[in-house]
Design an enzyme around this catalytic site. Structure first.
Site, short mmCIF file in Angstrom:
data_model
loop_
_atom_site.label_atom_id
_atom_site.label_comp_id
_atom_site.label_asym_id
_atom_site.label_seq_id
_atom_site.Cartn_x
_atom_site.Cartn_y
_atom_site.Cartn_z
N ARG A 120 15.76 -35.29 -30.77
CA ARG A 120 15.24 -34.23 -31.79
C ARG A 120 16.85 -33.86 -32.62
NH1 ARG A 120 16.84 -29.99 -30.69
NH2 ARG A 120 16.33 -29.65 -32.63
N GLY A 121 16.50 -33.23 -34.01
CA GLY A 121 18.21 -33.06 -34.63
C GLY A 121 17.95 -33.92 -35.06
N ALA A 122 18.78 -33.11 -36.30
CA ALA A 122 19.24 -34.66 -37.29
C ALA A 122 20.25 -35.12 -36.45
CB ALA A 122 19.89 -34.10 -38.70
N ARG A 170 11.50 -41.50 -37.87
CA ARG A 170 11.33 -40.26 -38.78
C ARG A 170 12.16 -40.55 -40.34
NH1 ARG A 170 12.50 -34.44 -35.16
NH2 ARG A 170 10.67 -34.31 -36.75
N GLN A 210 10.63 -25.44 -31.11
CA GLN A 210 12.20 -25.82 -30.02
C GLN A 210 13.16 -24.10 -30.08
OE1 GLN A 210 10.79 -27.00 -33.24
NE2 GLN A 210 10.90 -28.74 -33.30
N ASP A 222 18.27 -31.57 -42.15
CA ASP A 222 18.44 -32.98 -42.24
C ASP A 222 18.40 -33.31 -43.16
OD1 ASP A 222 15.98 -30.88 -40.25
OD2 ASP A 222 16.56 -32.96 -39.42
N ASN A 233 15.56 -28.81 -43.72
CA ASN A 233 15.67 -27.63 -42.88
C ASN A 233 13.84 -27.59 -41.74
OD1 ASN A 233 17.27 -27.49 -40.48
ND2 ASN A 233 17.35 -25.16 -40.65
N LYS A 234 14.19 -27.70 -40.97
CA LYS A 234 12.89 -26.68 -39.86
C LYS A 234 11.68 -26.19 -40.90
CE LYS A 234 11.41 -28.43 -37.21
NZ LYS A 234 10.89 -29.63 -37.42
O1 MRU Z 1 11.70 -31.52 -36.17
P1 MRU Z 1 13.57 -31.24 -35.52
O2 MRU Z 1 13.09 -30.27 -33.67
O3 MRU Z 1 14.00 -33.11 -35.05
O4 MRU Z 1 14.24 -30.73 -36.67
C1 MRU Z 1 15.31 -29.94 -36.46
C2 MRU Z 1 15.74 -28.98 -37.27
O5 MRU Z 1 15.00 -29.02 -38.35
C3 MRU Z 1 17.66 -28.83 -37.39
O6 MRU Z 1 17.75 -27.44 -37.89
C4 MRU Z 1 18.04 -30.31 -38.03
O7 MRU Z 1 18.30 -31.05 -37.47
C5 MRU Z 1 19.91 -29.82 -38.16
S1 MRU Z 1 19.92 -30.35 -36.01
C6 MRU Z 1 22.16 -30.22 -35.89
#
Ligand code: MRU
Length: 351
Positions: A44-46, A95, A202, A243, A253-254
């Protein structure tokens, strides 16, 4: 960190669902394995899901090449095109919010489309070259983000970060944690506050694990403690990842980032977003146009498979929120920092 490894016909990923207690790897041998790994949060993570999807395209083409070799007649051009469309769709739909996923898949597909559909072997070869390049660039990009952002952090200060925008969320080094790493590498003495990041944790599971591995002093708090900590002057700067960023500077973002930004604004605490240029979606006017993923109820009603709520309760589980540009002091990119990111300043930056 060894959480993302391409091994010529498989993508080996550290299963982030199992952290911090177990370090187990998941081998993706097909493009649907990659799509599953993304939708199930193994990765996970963009930026990380973008790079993974790039290798997903390679695996999809390898599957096609195998199918063609085993068939009596080699697969025809039209069928290759149709199958590629299907691979693209499966990966892009794994996603919805992080635009890096679409960006990486489009980058490979555009490159291949310029090749005039030669043999499948050549398509596989060229796709692999591009995916390897995307992964390599991601590391360099994060290092540059770190360098550009580290001067915004004072020595002997405390930085709050949300979710995990670290090495685990990228191919390596991280975006928000990249800035923190870079400041530490410059010799700055930092303390980090990591929010646990309900519902998927996370912050507690991944950010705390990642920072402690590097011996960066880290304190874990629950999300609802942020206001108290700010009021007590315990936080000097906030840095988060992103994201998707619309062309007016609104940031997805999250979930919980918006609340953090509001609190930071109220307490006059600098609030920065660290993100690569591939996270900008300049086709969108503002944050309200960003698709927000809603995830399974279980993430809210259970912790580690243990139920914490009545079985029949209604649940709402949006995975991201939108922070309006006016709360963002700057967006730290590999090409520099966009201060006061509004439509005008973003336009100027991309000129
Ligand atoms: O749902 P996730 O864990 O994929 O969400 C991740 C985030 O919101 C991060 O802050 C974002 O992707 C940036 S990662 C460098």
């Amino acid at each position: 960190m060894n959480h993302f490894k391409w091994d010529s016909n498989q993508l080996v990923l550290l299963d982030q669902r199992k952290l911090p207690h177990e370090e187990i790897y998941f081998n993706c041998k097909t493009h649907t394995d990659v799509a599953d790994a993304i939708s199930k949060m193994i990765i996970r993570g963009a930026p990380a899901i973008g790079a993974a999807a790039a290798f997903g395209v390679v695996l999809g083409l390898q599957e096609l090449a195998k199918k063609s070799n085993n068939a009596t007649d080699p697969i025809k051009k039209d069928q290759i095109k149709n199958e590629m469309k299907q691979i693209e769709k499966t990966l892009k739909e794994s996603r919805p919010t992080a635009v890096n996923l679409q960006w990486a898949v489009d980058r490979i597909i555009n490159k291949l489309s310029k090749l005039e559909l030669m043999s499948l072997e050549i398509l596989v070869e060229e796709a692999e070259k591009e995916a390897v390049e995307i992964a390599k660039e991601d590391k360099q990009t994060n290092k540059a983000i770190g360098k550009n952002g580290q001067s915004l952090i004072d020595d002997n200060s405390t930085v709050l970060t949300h979710c995990n925008a670290g090495a685990l969320a990228t191919v390596d080094y991280g975006t928000a944690l990249g800035v923190i790493r870079s400041a530490v590498e410059e010799g700055k003495n930092l303390s980090i506050i990591a929010t646990e990041t309900r519902p998927y944790l996370q912050g507690a599971r991944l950010t705390a694990w990642e920072l402690l591995k590097e011996k960066i002093p880290t304190t874990l708090i629950t999300d609802n403690m942020v206001g108290y900590c700010m009021k007590k002057n315990m936080i000097d700067t906030v840095i988060v990842g992103a994201d998707r960023i619309a062309k007016n500077g609104d940031v997805a973002n999250k979930i919980g980032t918006y609340t953090l930004a509001l609190l930071a604004h109220h307490h006059n605490i600098p609030f920065y977003v660290a993100a690569p240029i591939s996270t900008f979606d300049l086709t969108l006017n503002n944050g309200s146009e960003i698709p927000i993923e809603t995830r399974d109820d279980d993430e809210v009603t259970k912790i580690n498979d243990l139920s914490i709520a009545p079985e029949n309760v209604e649940v709402f589980n949006p995975s991201f929120d939108i922070t309006p540009n006016k709360f963002v002091w700057g967006i730290i990119t590999e090409k520099g920092v966009i201060k006061k990111p509004d439509k005008e300043n973003i336009e100027k930056f991309f000129k």
